[in-house]
Write an enzyme that holds these catalytic residues in place. Structure first.
Site, short mmCIF file in Angstrom:
data_model
loop_
_atom_site.label_atom_id
_atom_site.label_comp_id
_atom_site.label_asym_id
_atom_site.label_seq_id
_atom_site.Cartn_x
_atom_site.Cartn_y
_atom_site.Cartn_z
CE LYS A 1 20.48 -60.14 -16.09
NZ LYS A 1 21.45 -59.87 -16.72
CE1 TYR B 1 17.47 -58.56 -16.93
CE2 TYR B 1 16.36 -58.91 -15.13
CZ TYR B 1 17.19 -58.69 -15.61
OH TYR B 1 18.37 -58.62 -14.08
CG ASN C 1 9.88 -50.18 -15.01
OD1 ASN C 1 8.42 -50.04 -15.73
ND2 ASN C 1 11.08 -50.04 -15.77
CG ASN D 1 25.78 -49.51 -25.14
OD1 ASN D 1 25.22 -49.32 -24.31
ND2 ASN D 1 24.55 -50.40 -26.18
CG LEU D 2 27.17 -43.86 -23.06
CD1 LEU D 2 28.13 -42.41 -23.73
CD2 LEU D 2 28.03 -44.31 -21.18
CG ASN E 1 14.12 -56.54 -5.33
OD1 ASN E 1 13.91 -58.07 -4.97
ND2 ASN E 1 13.58 -55.75 -5.73
CE1 TYR F 1 25.56 -58.85 -9.18
CE2 TYR F 1 24.04 -58.05 -10.43
CZ TYR F 1 25.24 -58.18 -10.21
OH TYR F 1 26.15 -58.41 -10.82
CE LYS G 1 18.18 -50.88 -14.73
NZ LYS G 1 18.88 -50.37 -13.25
CB SER H 1 18.19 -61.81 -11.76
OG SER H 1 16.60 -61.15 -11.42
CG ASP I 1 26.70 -52.75 -28.62
OD1 ASP I 1 26.49 -53.34 -28.38
OD2 ASP I 1 25.12 -52.07 -28.65
P1 NAD Z 1 22.08 -50.91 -15.88
O1 NAD Z 1 21.16 -50.21 -16.75
O2 NAD Z 1 22.80 -49.37 -14.69
O3 NAD Z 1 24.20 -50.21 -16.59
C1 NAD Z 1 23.64 -51.94 -17.44
C2 NAD Z 1 24.74 -50.84 -18.28
O4 NAD Z 1 25.72 -51.62 -19.27
C3 NAD Z 1 24.81 -48.94 -18.55
O5 NAD Z 1 25.44 -48.01 -18.60
C4 NAD Z 1 23.93 -50.07 -20.52
O6 NAD Z 1 24.38 -48.41 -20.92
C5 NAD Z 1 25.39 -51.06 -20.36
N1 NAD Z 1 24.59 -52.19 -21.79
C6 NAD Z 1 23.45 -51.48 -22.38
N2 NAD Z 1 23.66 -52.36 -23.43
C7 NAD Z 1 24.85 -52.25 -23.49
C8 NAD Z 1 25.61 -53.12 -24.71
N3 NAD Z 1 25.61 -53.72 -26.02
N4 NAD Z 1 27.21 -53.28 -25.26
C9 NAD Z 1 27.28 -51.83 -24.34
N5 NAD Z 1 26.78 -50.87 -22.78
C10 NAD Z 1 25.31 -51.72 -22.50
O7 NAD Z 1 21.74 -51.74 -14.80
P2 NAD Z 1 22.31 -52.32 -13.79
O8 NAD Z 1 21.10 -51.90 -12.39
O9 NAD Z 1 23.47 -52.24 -13.34
O10 NAD Z 1 22.64 -53.62 -13.65
C11 NAD Z 1 24.28 -53.84 -14.31
C12 NAD Z 1 23.78 -55.74 -14.95
O11 NAD Z 1 23.05 -56.37 -13.22
C13 NAD Z 1 22.23 -55.84 -15.95
O12 NAD Z 1 22.82 -57.67 -15.99
C14 NAD Z 1 21.89 -56.35 -14.87
O13 NAD Z 1 20.21 -56.93 -15.39
C15 NAD Z 1 21.53 -57.21 -13.71
N6 NAD Z 1 21.25 -56.65 -12.94
C16 NAD Z 1 20.55 -56.23 -11.70
C17 NAD Z 1 19.73 -56.06 -11.21
C18 NAD Z 1 18.86 -54.95 -10.56
O14 NAD Z 1 17.61 -54.82 -10.23
N7 NAD Z 1 19.17 -53.60 -10.88
C19 NAD Z 1 18.87 -56.59 -9.98
C20 NAD Z 1 19.91 -58.14 -10.90
C21 NAD Z 1 20.72 -58.23 -12.31
C1 WQD Z 2 9.97 -53.97 -5.49
C2 WQD Z 2 8.43 -54.50 -4.41
C3 WQD Z 2 6.50 -53.99 -5.72
C4 WQD Z 2 7.09 -50.56 -7.98
C5 WQD Z 2 12.96 -57.03 -10.12
C6 WQD Z 2 13.13 -57.14 -11.04
C7 WQD Z 2 14.18 -58.27 -10.95
C8 WQD Z 2 15.44 -57.63 -10.56
C9 WQD Z 2 15.14 -56.50 -9.58
C10 WQD Z 2 16.31 -57.27 -12.46
C11 WQD Z 2 7.73 -55.39 -4.96
C12 WQD Z 2 6.50 -53.32 -5.08
C13 WQD Z 2 7.56 -51.70 -7.27
C14 WQD Z 2 6.28 -49.26 -7.61
C15 WQD Z 2 5.30 -51.12 -6.08
N1 WQD Z 2 15.94 -56.99 -11.50
N2 WQD Z 2 6.44 -51.85 -5.99
N3 WQD Z 2 4.97 -50.20 -6.52
O1 WQD Z 2 9.97 -56.33 -8.79
O2 WQD Z 2 11.10 -57.57 -7.22
O3 WQD Z 2 12.04 -56.63 -9.18
O4 WQD Z 2 14.32 -55.95 -10.22
O5 WQD Z 2 17.48 -58.41 -12.68
O6 WQD Z 2 14.05 -59.27 -12.09
O7 WQD Z 2 11.55 -58.33 -11.22
O8 WQD Z 2 11.60 -54.89 -8.33
O9 WQD Z 2 11.38 -52.85 -7.09
O10 WQD Z 2 10.26 -52.79 -9.22
O11 WQD Z 2 9.35 -53.81 -6.85
O12 WQD Z 2 4.52 -51.45 -5.00
O13 WQD Z 2 5.74 -48.19 -8.24
O14 WQD Z 2 7.96 -52.57 -4.85
O15 WQD Z 2 5.55 -54.92 -5.95
O16 WQD Z 2 6.97 -55.60 -4.17
P1 WQD Z 2 11.14 -56.24 -8.18
P2 WQD Z 2 10.82 -53.78 -7.81
#
Ligand code: NAD
Ligand code: WQD
Length: 331
Positions: free
Chosen positions: A153, A149, A198, A32-33, A179, A177, A84, A124, A58
């Site tokens: 999951k 969040y 973030n 859904n961008l 990081n 996953y 996320k 995650s 969506d």
């Molecule tokens: P991202 O936000 O870059 O990608 C998610 C995509 O989903 C986006 O393009 C967004 O536009 C689309 N989207 C969101 N809601 C939608 C909806 N209702 N319908 C259609 N499209 C929708 O995030 P990402 O980092 O690529 O993460 C992908 C998945 O992996 C997520 O489920 C996230 O929770 C999980 N994940 C990410 C991380 C991370 O740190 N990036 C870590 C662990 C798990």
């Molecule tokens: C990494 C490290 C921070 C930002 C998150 C989600 C987790 C998963 C991955 C989706 C930590 C430090 C960060 C900054 C910093 N996502 N940090 N200054 O918190 O390990 O994991 O993303 O599933 O659920 O919680 O990742 O990249 O935010 O932080 O010092 O500006 O970097 O304290 O030690 P995190 P992060």
């Protein structure tokens, strides 16, 4: 085989689509961008030389899902779509449950309707909560969510397991996953979050570009080698490859759960110093208080994925930092 990739224009989704195409899968994307742009579809074509079908829709929209499943014979779904951002989830919990949990329910209902029973789901390491050990393996029970969040999951993982109990023709793989960082080696796709990032690597990228003045390092008094937090950073291309392996391994014997990480922990300072060294750029930083909810140190036990999927992350922290900057500097 036709694979529906939800969230396929997002960060991890787009890299996975590239790997799918490289492995001769036909890909249909629904996104859904809300956190990506349509441009990514052209960028994927530029990298792979192949087109994929894109639906701007969506996953909560049942009519849109119906249309996609009618127009395409979907064999399996890789489900990335969702919100996320941890901090935002604390402010907008209902939006997170709606998008992540309700979205997944709508998707699964449609899959059932069209007898599509194969799913790889993006989970995650956050589902482990705060266990007493640093090295997380899949035998550790899901913990208590540290934020909404994470709760979504946990709910979705449980829901997928319940679904399988009710209908064991489902073939499900849950990928946890650690990081994800880095970008495709071409520098054409990568992570480009809206607003102030973030996560650590996107923040470093913005400081390197001069778009943010300095990095705040959250905490310098953790019980780690240099006092800063330790995480298992994994290159997004390695992560994407893990999805292909999980897809190939799907069967209905049970719901599979795998950690995808490198098995190595690096501190915030390790990442900053490596980024500086490989890219020859100074990253200005200061130490500030710990960020509430952060754990001191954790990394993946990857032996299950290695043994059962035949998958192992190959790219190290230097490549992660190099590729992140190669993408970010051209943005
Ligand atoms: P991202 O936000 O870059 O990608 C998610 C995509 O989903 C986006 O393009 C967004 O536009 C689309 N989207 C969101 N809601 C939608 C909806 N209702 N319908 C259609 N499209 C929708 O995030 P990402 O980092 O690529 O993460 C992908 C998945 O992996 C997520 O489920 C996230 O929770 C999980 N994940 C990410 C991380 C991370 O740190 N990036 C870590 C662990 C798990
Ligand atoms: C990494 C490290 C921070 C930002 C998150 C989600 C987790 C998963 C991955 C989706 C930590 C430090 C960060 C900054 C910093 N996502 N940090 N200054 O918190 O390990 O994991 O993303 O599933 O659920 O919680 O990742 O990249 O935010 O932080 O010092 O500006 O970097 O304290 O030690 P995190 P992060």
């Amino acid at each position: 085989m036709v694979i529906l990739v939800t969230g396929g224009t997002g960060y991890i989704g787009s890299h996975t689509v590239v790997e799918l195409i490289k492995n001769n899968y036909d890909v249909v994307i629904i996104d859904n961008l809300s956190n990506s742009s349509k441009d990514v579809v052209n960028k994927i074509e530029k990298i792979t030389g192949s087109k994929c079908k894109f639906y701007e829709a969506d996953i909560r929209d049942e009519n849109a899902l119906d249309k996609i499943f009618k127009e395409n014979k979907i064999d399996a779904v890789i489900h990335f779509a969702g919100y996320k951002a941890v901090g935002e989830s604390v402010k907008k919990p209902l939006d997170y449950y709606d998008n992540n949990v309700v979205g997944t329910i709508k998707l699964l209902e449609t899959m059932k309707k069209y007898n599509c029973k194969k799913m790889v789901f993006s989970s995650s390491a956050t589902v482990y909560g705060n266990p007493k050990v640093h090295k997380f393996d899949e035998t550790i029970e899901r913990g208590k969510a540290v934020n909404p969040y994470g709760a979504t999951k946990i709910v979705i993982e449980e829901m997928l397991e319940n679904l399988y109990v009710s209908d064991d023709t489902f073939e499900i793989s849950i990928l946890r996953y650690f990081n994800p960082v880095g970008a495709h080696e071409s520098g054409i796709i990568g992570e480009n979050p809206n607003g102030v990032p973030n996560n650590l690597m996107p923040y470093i990228q913005k400081v390197a570009k001069g778009e943010l003045p300095e990095l705040s390092i959250f905490g310098s008094d953790y019980n780690t080698k240099d006092g800063t937090g330790v995480r298992d950073y994994i290159h997004v291309v390695d992560l994407a490859k893990g999805h292909i392996k999980a897809l190939e391994k799907l069967d209905n014997k049970k719901v599979y759960t795998y950690n995808l990480g490198t098995g190595k922990g690096y501190s915030v300072l390790d990442l900053v110093k490596t980024f500086e060294k490989v890219n020859n750029i100074k990253i200005k930083y200061k130490f500030v208080d710990r960020r509430p909810g952060d754990l001191d140190c954790y990394y993946a036990d990857t032996s299950k994925a290695e043994k059962e999927l035949g998958w192992k992350a190959e790219k190290g922290i230097e490549e992660m930092c190099k590729d992140s900057w190669n993408f970010a500097k051209n943005m």
